[in-house]
Design a protein around this motif. Structure first.
Motif, mmCIF file in Angstrom:
data_model
loop_
_atom_site.group_PDB
_atom_site.id
_atom_site.type_symbol
_atom_site.label_atom_id
_atom_site.label_comp_id
_atom_site.label_asym_id
_atom_site.label_seq_id
_atom_site.Cartn_x
_atom_site.Cartn_y
_atom_site.Cartn_z
ATOM 1 N N UNK A 34 8.854 14.132 71.761
ATOM 2 C CA UNK A 34 9.085 14.773 70.011
ATOM 3 C C UNK A 34 7.807 15.590 70.576
ATOM 4 N N UNK A 36 4.683 17.554 68.567
ATOM 5 C CA UNK A 36 4.150 17.941 67.823
ATOM 6 C C UNK A 36 2.739 18.485 67.351
ATOM 7 N N UNK A 43 -2.637 15.972 59.043
ATOM 8 C CA UNK A 43 -1.558 15.147 60.316
ATOM 9 C C UNK A 43 -0.924 15.767 61.191
ATOM 10 N N UNK A 44 0.008 15.398 62.565
ATOM 11 C CA UNK A 44 0.754 15.955 62.779
ATOM 12 C C UNK A 44 1.708 16.105 61.736
ATOM 13 N N UNK A 46 5.831 18.113 62.881
ATOM 14 C CA UNK A 46 6.405 17.978 63.597
ATOM 15 C C UNK A 46 7.560 19.492 64.297
ATOM 16 N N UNK A 87 1.389 17.450 70.405
ATOM 17 C CA UNK A 87 0.447 15.353 70.542
ATOM 18 C C UNK A 87 2.615 16.510 71.312
ATOM 19 N N UNK A 91 10.219 7.880 72.378
ATOM 20 C CA UNK A 91 10.816 6.869 71.374
ATOM 21 C C UNK A 91 11.814 6.500 72.741
ATOM 22 N N UNK A 95 14.104 0.438 71.128
ATOM 23 C CA UNK A 95 12.483 0.469 70.544
ATOM 24 C C UNK A 95 12.549 0.392 68.877
ATOM 25 N N UNK A 97 12.120 2.208 65.543
ATOM 26 C CA UNK A 97 11.401 3.513 65.285
ATOM 27 C C UNK A 97 9.395 3.371 65.945
ATOM 28 N N UNK A 98 9.905 2.422 66.744
ATOM 29 C CA UNK A 98 8.439 2.620 67.736
ATOM 30 C C UNK A 98 8.458 4.128 68.200
ATOM 31 N N UNK A 99 7.312 4.494 68.660
ATOM 32 C CA UNK A 99 7.370 5.683 68.959
ATOM 33 C C UNK A 99 5.989 5.879 70.038
ATOM 34 N N UNK A 101 2.108 7.800 71.998
ATOM 35 C CA UNK A 101 1.761 9.411 71.710
ATOM 36 C C UNK A 101 1.144 9.670 72.810
ATOM 37 N N UNK A 102 0.760 10.319 73.459
ATOM 38 C CA UNK A 102 -0.336 11.073 74.282
ATOM 39 C C UNK A 102 -1.293 11.143 73.793
ATOM 40 N N UNK A 103 -2.085 11.525 74.301
ATOM 41 C CA UNK A 103 -2.926 11.567 73.682
ATOM 42 C C UNK A 103 -3.528 13.387 73.307
ATOM 43 N N UNK B 42 -5.267 8.558 71.573
ATOM 44 C CA UNK B 42 -4.131 8.785 71.091
ATOM 45 C C UNK B 42 -3.716 8.142 69.435
ATOM 46 N N UNK B 45 0.813 3.020 67.100
ATOM 47 C CA UNK B 45 1.323 2.028 66.051
ATOM 48 C C UNK B 45 1.068 0.985 65.729
ATOM 49 N N UNK B 90 -2.896 7.691 60.337
ATOM 50 C CA UNK B 90 -2.095 7.880 59.269
ATOM 51 C C UNK B 90 -0.250 6.781 58.926
ATOM 52 N N UNK B 101 4.816 13.233 58.141
ATOM 53 C CA UNK B 101 3.262 12.234 58.727
ATOM 54 C C UNK B 101 1.964 12.711 57.114
ATOM 55 N N UNK B 102 1.600 11.409 56.899
ATOM 56 C CA UNK B 102 0.586 12.235 55.991
ATOM 57 C C UNK B 102 -0.536 12.754 56.118
#
Lengths: 111, 110
Positions: A34, A36, A43-44, A46, A87, A91, A95, A97-99, A101-103, B42, B45, B90, B101-102
């Motif tokens: 994904x 973003x 917030x990010x 999509x 970003x 996924x 897993x 709903x676990x994602x 992320x990169x920095x 980053x 979660x 977030x 996201x919020x």
């Protein structure tokens, strides 16, 4: 260990100067990748989802591509309003709903 | 359609205090998540939920509790705040993988 790495950390472009952002990943099983956009203090938001190698998605001046090891976000003829942090997130299979992320890459487009 | 809303926008706590960060969504999404965002780290979660009554830990759950009594709400509780919990938080809800996201809560723990 599953990892997501984005490069460069920061990028300054002149308006109209095309470039690419990179997101490389080493994961056990990719379900989806994904992209973003995040503006300061927000917030990010999509942009794209890519599921398989060879897939491409486009939106205005942005095009996202995916290979087995990395994804690129190509920015064609950027404008100052494209300035933001971009970003990527992965996924993983199994897993839920676990994602991860990169920095991010902070993009500044100079008029 | 407000999407994902978070309150408060900004909060200052003293070490040891407790508080609840509120998150609500009006998109009827089953999946909801909490992340923290720190410079150079980053988004990470904290906890997530796959539906009302079901929650699970993410990558950095220590010091945080969650519950999900309704589809719409997913509050995050800090039981005893520590300076290491200074961050931007977030909340996100998701459908078919795409997360919404919020606007975030900026938390400062002194």
């Amino acid at each position: 260990e599953d990892q997501v790495t984005q490069s460069p950390e920061a990028l300054r472009l002149q308006e109209g100067e095309s470039s690419s952002l990179n997101c490389s990943y080493t994961v056990s099983g990719l379900r989806g990748l994904f992209w973003y956009r995040q503006d300061p203090g927000k917030g990010p938001e999509f942009l794209f989802t890519l599921y398989s190698a060879g897939e491409e998605k486009e939106k205005e001046r942005l095009k996202a591509t995916l290979t087995k090891k990395e994804s690129f976000l190509h920015i064609t003829a950027p404008k100052p309003e494209d300035s933001a942090t971009y970003l990527c997130a992965v996924q993983l299979i199994g897993t839920g709903n676990q994602f991860y992320f990169g920095t991010g890459t902070s993009l500044t487009v100079i008029p | 359609n407000a999407g994902v809303t978070q309150t408060p926008k900004f909060q200052v706590l003293k070490t040891g205090q407790s508080m609840t960060l509120q998150c609500a969504q009006d998109m009827n999404h089953e999946y909801m998540s909490w992340y923290r965002q720190d410079p150079g780290m980053g988004l990470r979660l904290i906890h997530y939920s796959v539906g009302a009554g079901i929650t699970d830990q993410g990558e950095v759950p220590n010091g945080y509790n969650v519950s999900r009594s309704t589809t719409e709400d997913f509050p995050l509780r800090l039981l005893s705040a520590a300076p290491s919990q200074t961050s931007v938080y977030f909340c996100a809800s998701s459908y078919v993988g795409t997360q919404y996201f919020g606007p975030g809560t900026r938390l400062l723990v002194l």
